[in-house]
Every structure is written in structure tokens, then in C-alpha cells.
Design a protein around this motif. Structure first.
Motif, short mmCIF file in Angstrom:
data_model
loop_
_atom_site.label_atom_id
_atom_site.label_comp_id
_atom_site.label_asym_id
_atom_site.label_seq_id
_atom_site.Cartn_x
_atom_site.Cartn_y
_atom_site.Cartn_z
N THR A 153 0.79 -1.21 0.00
CA THR A 153 0.00 0.00 0.00
C THR A 153 0.82 1.26 0.00
OG1 THR A 153 -0.35 -0.76 2.22
CG2 THR A 153 -2.29 -0.50 0.88
N PRO A 154 0.20 2.44 -0.21
CA PRO A 154 0.94 3.66 -0.33
C PRO A 154 1.32 4.28 0.99
CG PRO A 154 -1.33 4.09 -0.70
CD PRO A 154 -1.20 2.63 -0.44
N VAL A 155 2.25 5.16 0.89
CA VAL A 155 2.66 5.91 2.05
C VAL A 155 1.99 7.26 2.04
CG1 VAL A 155 4.59 7.34 1.40
CG2 VAL A 155 4.73 5.97 3.42
N SER A 156 1.89 7.86 3.22
CA SER A 156 1.37 9.19 3.30
C SER A 156 2.27 10.00 4.20
CB SER A 156 -0.02 9.17 3.90
OG SER A 156 0.02 8.56 5.15
N THR A 199 22.15 -0.47 -9.36
CA THR A 199 22.23 0.61 -10.34
C THR A 199 21.67 0.21 -11.70
OG1 THR A 199 24.49 -0.06 -10.90
CG2 THR A 199 24.24 1.62 -9.19
N ASP A 200 20.78 -0.77 -11.74
CA ASP A 200 20.16 -1.17 -13.01
C ASP A 200 18.99 -0.24 -13.29
OD1 ASP A 200 19.16 -2.34 -15.26
OD2 ASP A 200 18.52 -4.20 -14.29
N PHE A 201 19.30 0.96 -13.78
CA PHE A 201 18.27 1.98 -13.96
C PHE A 201 17.38 1.72 -15.17
CE2 PHE A 201 21.87 4.34 -11.91
CZ PHE A 201 21.28 4.41 -10.66
N GLY A 202 17.67 0.69 -15.94
CA GLY A 202 16.85 0.40 -17.11
C GLY A 202 15.62 -0.42 -16.82
N GLN A 203 15.49 -0.95 -15.62
CA GLN A 203 14.35 -1.81 -15.32
C GLN A 203 13.10 -1.01 -15.03
OE1 GLN A 203 14.37 -3.54 -11.10
NE2 GLN A 203 16.55 -3.16 -11.46
N ASN A 204 11.94 -1.55 -15.37
CA ASN A 204 10.65 -0.94 -15.06
C ASN A 204 10.16 -1.46 -13.71
OD1 ASN A 204 10.56 0.45 -17.51
ND2 ASN A 204 9.65 -1.31 -18.56
N ASN A 205 9.53 -0.58 -12.95
CA ASN A 205 9.00 -0.97 -11.65
C ASN A 205 7.93 0.05 -11.27
OD1 ASN A 205 8.58 -1.57 -8.87
ND2 ASN A 205 10.64 -2.43 -8.73
N GLN A 206 6.74 -0.42 -11.01
CA GLN A 206 5.61 0.45 -10.71
C GLN A 206 5.38 0.66 -9.21
OE1 GLN A 206 5.01 -2.47 -12.75
NE2 GLN A 206 5.75 -1.27 -14.49
N TYR A 207 6.28 0.13 -8.39
CA TYR A 207 6.03 0.09 -6.95
C TYR A 207 6.97 0.99 -6.15
CZ TYR A 207 3.16 -4.06 -7.79
OH TYR A 207 2.19 -4.92 -8.22
N ARG A 219 5.13 -2.92 3.23
CA ARG A 219 4.37 -3.27 2.02
C ARG A 219 4.98 -2.57 0.83
NH1 ARG A 219 2.40 0.50 6.06
NH2 ARG A 219 1.40 2.29 5.06
N ARG A 220 4.55 -2.98 -0.35
CA ARG A 220 4.89 -2.28 -1.58
C ARG A 220 3.60 -1.70 -2.14
NH1 ARG A 220 6.34 -5.95 -5.45
NH2 ARG A 220 7.54 -4.51 -6.72
N VAL A 221 3.73 -0.52 -2.74
CA VAL A 221 2.58 0.19 -3.26
C VAL A 221 2.69 0.30 -4.77
CG1 VAL A 221 1.27 2.33 -3.18
CG2 VAL A 221 2.60 1.59 -1.20
N ARG A 222 1.68 -0.12 -5.48
CA ARG A 222 1.68 0.08 -6.93
C ARG A 222 1.10 1.45 -7.23
NH1 ARG A 222 -0.82 -3.76 -11.76
NH2 ARG A 222 0.39 -2.73 -13.42
#
Length: 476
Positions: free
Chosen positions: A12-15, A124-132, A148-151
Motif C-alpha cells: 500500500t501507499p505511504v502518506s 544501479t540497473d536503472f533500465g528496469q521498469n518498476n511500478q512500486y 508493504r509495496r505500493v503500486r
């Protein structure tokens, strides 16, 4: 609001509320005092003024031997000179996603507790995609719960360098981060419960690529500092509403060193000064630079001399938040201050005392092995009222003078060695707030650098300014 799917539950997200929590707390307390009413949602620490700071970061060094992608913390009483906690080891590390973090962001929520938000990227693999994003809750930064991780979106792109702040007009928090939707922009999601987030939308896209946004709310003005990818400079923009695409750039470009990124804006605890930190583009370069101003809205930043601040060891792309004296004490009790010190040169403040090939010298930080600059400052081998410097990475070896040159040698147990390795710590010859070290067995001589090498030379009040400054160091 977008509800998380079953596969995302527990991630979930952070606030977060922004770094000038002190101002918010003071306003809340003032409102309560003048109205006689209870201030709902006011920070629980509103009656305790912030008197110290905590810095969150990850670590890297030039050859990556000091790289660690967990959450590190350092503390400071002046917001300028920092001491790592937990021996500069992480206090918590992600257990999902890439199993590493970058760009940690720690802020105090409206209820007075803390939340941690970080990029989900290990290395340092800055080429990867990650939505979280990684998220933790914490009451006092002595323990971390609810990991938790937040999408944040469904785009084929990254989710980097989060910042967050309270938007009173929405009664929600905004979470802003770097992403790419064809060009590098800042995205935003809103949240009120940190379990759901709104759909992502473009927050700032000025017509050129941007990176590493940091937003601070001061009164009715929202300040956004960011890196312009087209020229590598840091700029500030502002808005009266904080709404998406409402910012106007108002500063000229800032840079120290070769390249800058990760601007970090904070108002000091006393409320009379603003500081802007900038991370170097690469661990090969100096890790941090800083500016100061008394008027954040006036485009009048003054670069701080590096002797005025000491970043945490090997720190990269962090965040700073004000804490109370009790919170500072609690952090030190829980995690401990370093059992080693570093010696920073007064007149060459990018350089630190180190050993290299058993020779004592000063070199620009950072360098590897980074442990060469770490010393256990112990009771003097010849006189416990003095001090001796034992190498951290070569235990049993000490800085000592031999023919007036300073070396790193193994303690051979002789009286001569003990005397050569003992110094008396006194007020700095070049600045009394710093330190100088007088030789125990040659008391007219002091530890100093000359052509970057360490030696002991005769010094007195009549010595030149340069000589006295060469013998002056910050113990940090």
C-alpha cells in the motif's frame, strides 16, 4: 480512488507530511490555544519543539564496496554535521520486490508518527521498469512495521525518488515521483488512508526532462525543487495551490561540482533559515553539496563551504526531517552512535585523514577502501589523558610519527611506539571549535598535513595562518 487488486493487497501507499512539521505543529498548537478548541488531526508532538534532525539514505562508494541498499539513518543537532546510527549499517531492509531501496523519504504524518517511502531498486540497473514503492510505518524510527509495496501506476516505466506532502485543500497527501510517459516527468497520486491511492496523473512537465522532485509546503506556497535533465542544473518552482501543472520556475540554475541531482529542501528547526542539499551525480564525486538562504522565495541561495557541513558516511540521495530531543535520544539509545571517528581537514574540507600503503595522508572523499578513513580514537597508548588513532580496517595498527612523518604501523609494544602514537587533543589552532593534536613526546610539534601527507611540525601562535590551519581537523 483506485482500490488495490487482490494481488496488491498488503502493498500500500505511504502518506507523508513535509519536512517543516515544526511549522505545522506550531500552527496547530497556536490554533488550539487561541480558539480553545481541540485540533483534530494535529500532530501528537505539537507541544514538543524539534531540536534535532534525522537523515535517511542509502550508501554507495566509488567501486561499490560500500554499497548498501537498505535504510540508513544518521542524526544531527545542527542539521549540518551528521553521525550515522547503527555503525552505518541499515536499520531495515526490504523483503519484497528487488530486495533493495534507493532514495528513502522519511516524513511525519498528521498524527505525529513517521512513514518511510523509497524507490524499489536494488543497485544501479536503472533500465528496469518498476511500478512500486517500498513503504514502512514507524512510531519513532526505532522500529518499522507494516512493510508493504505500493503500486503507483501501470506504465512501463520506473517509479523513482518519491516525495510527499499534505494538501490541506484536499485533506489528502500527495505522493510525487519521477516516471516517464514518453518524456521524464513527475507523476502524482493522492491518498488519505495509505491503503488506496488515486489514479496517477502528470504533476510537473515543463517541456524538458525532470528528475528528483522535492516539494515543501510553507504557509500557502508550495516549493518544488528538481533537476533539469537537459542541462544538469537544479531549479526551484512554486505554486500557490500545489495543484498539478500549477508551478512556475522562479530560480536560476544551481550546481556545485560537475553534476547535481536529488535536491533536498528543508527549513531549519528554528525557522529562520532554509537549506538546499544536492547529491552528486556519481559516487565517484563528492557526495553532497549545500546552499543556504533566509528567504526561500527570493532566488538568493549561497553555497556553503564544505567545512560547514559533514554528510553521513557514503550517503546517497536521502531525506531529512526534524525530530524532538526525546526522539533524538531514543534513536541514539536504540541504534547507537559510531564507535569510530573521521578526521576532516579544516582548510581542505573535502579531504579526510586516511592511511594508504601505510602512509598517513589526506585525500578527497569519497574513496575506496572507504574504511581507510575510519579510526578508533582510544586512550593514548603512552598517557590515557591523550588519544591514539587505531585503524578500523587494520586493528592493532596506529597512526604514529617516525622521523616526523606519520605512518600506520603495528604496535610493537615498546615505549617508543606508544609515545610516537600518542597525541594531546587541544582546541584547533586554525579554529578553536575544531581540534588540533599535539605530539606527546615532541610537545612543540602538532599533527598537520603538508602536500597532502601527514607529519608533525613545530607550531605556535606565531606560525602562519596556513600552518595553523593545516593542523586543524574536525572529529566527526
Amino acid at each position: 480512488m483506485r482500490t488495490l487488486s487482490s494481488s496488491e493487497k498488503g502493498e500500500t501507499p505511504v502518506s507523508l507530511t513535509r519536512r517543516d512539521f515544526t511549522r505545522l505543529a506550531a500552527m496547530s498548537a497556536l490554533t488550539a490555544a487561541t480558539s480553545g478548541a481541540t485540533v483534530l488531526g494535529a500532530p501528537s508532538a505539537a507541544l514538543a519543539a524539534n531540536t534535532a534532525y534525522v537523515f535517511a539514505y542509502f550508501t554507495e562508494t566509488p567501486n561499490q564496496s560500500g554499497a548498501n541498499y537498505g535504510l540508513h539513518l544518521a542524526v544531527s543537532t545542527d542539521g549540518l554535521n551528521w553521525r550515522p546510527l547503527n555503525q552505518n549499517n541499515p536499520v531495515v531492509t526490504p523483503t519484497a520486490g528487488t530486495l533493495g531501496l534507493r532514495d528513502p523519504f522519511v516524513l511525519r504524518k498528521q498524527d505525529g508518527t513517521f512513514v518511510v517511502l523509497a524507490t524499489d531498486l536494488n543497485g544501479t540497473d536503472f533500465g528496469q521498469n518498476n511500478q512500486y514503492l517500498h513503504v514502512w510505518d514507524s512510531v519513532d524510527l526505532r522500529s518499522f512495521t507494516g512493510y508493504r509495496r505500493v503500486r503507483m501506476h501501470g506504465l512501463a516505466t520506473h517509479t523513482w525518488a518519491p516525495t510527499a506532502f499534505w494538501v490541506a485543500s484536499r485533506n489528502q497527501y500527495a505522493i510525487v515521483y519521477s516516471a516517464n510517459n514518453g518524456t521524464d516527468v513527475f507523476m502524482v497520486n493522492y491518498t488519505s488512508d495509505f491503503r488506496t491511492v488515486s489514479a496517477n496523473e502528470v504533476y510537473f512537465s515543463p517541456g524538458f526532462g525532470v528528475l528528483d522532485g522535492d516539494v515543501v509546503v510553507d504557509g500557502s506556497t508550495f516549493y518544488l525543487y528538481f533537476k533539469n535533465l537537459s542541462n544538469g542544473l537544479v531549479y526551484g518552482a512554486r505554486s500557490s495551490t500545489g495543484a498539478a501543472n500549477s508551478y512556475t520556475t522562479y530560480t536560476s540554475g544551481l550546481r556545485q561540482g560537475s553534476q547535481m541531482e536529488a535536491p533536498l529542501l528543508i527549513k531549519n528547526n528554528s525557522g529562520n533559515e532554509w537549506r538546499l542539499w544536492g547529491d552528486s551525480f556519481s559516487p565517484v564525486n563528492n557526495d553532497y553539496y549545500a546552499w543556504t538562504t533566509s528567504n526561500v522565495g527570493a532566488n538568493s541561495w549561497t553555497a556553503l563551504n564544505q567545512r560547514d557541513f559533514t554528510p553521513p558516511l557514503n550517503a546517497k540521495h536521502g531525506s531529512i526531517v526534524g525530530i524532538t530531543g526525546a526522539e533524538y535520544d531514543g534513536l541514539v539509545t536504540r541504534w547507537g552512535l559510531p564507535n569510530w571517528v573521521r578526521l576532516k581537514s579544516y582548510n581542505l574540507p573535502d579531504r579526510y585523514v586516511r592511511h594508504a600503503d601505510n602512509i598517513g595522508r589526506i585525500d578527497p572523499y569519497p574513496f575506496d577502501p572507504y574504511q581507510d578513513q575510519l579510526w578508533r580514537m582510544v586512550a593514548g597508548l603512552a598517557d590515557s589523558a591523550g588519544v591514539s588513532f587505531e585503524s578500523v580496517n587494520y586493528p592493532g595498527r596506529y597512526l604514529r610519527h617516525s622521523n616526523y612523518a606519520v605512518r600506520l604501523d603495528a604496535n610493537d609494544g615498546t615505549a617508543t611506539f606508544r609515545a610516537d602514537a600518542t597525541f594531546t587533543r587541544v582546541a584547533g589552532l586554525g579554529n578553536s571549535a575544531w581540534s588540533s593534536f599535539r605530539s606527546y613526546n615532541f610537545p612543540d610539534r602538532y599533527l598537520r598535513h603538508f602536500n597532502y601527507l601527514l607529519r608533525i611540525d613545530p607550531l605556535s601562535s606565531s606560525s602562519s595562518t596556513t600552518d595553523r590551519e593545516d593542523a586543524t581537523f574536525r572529529v566527526s
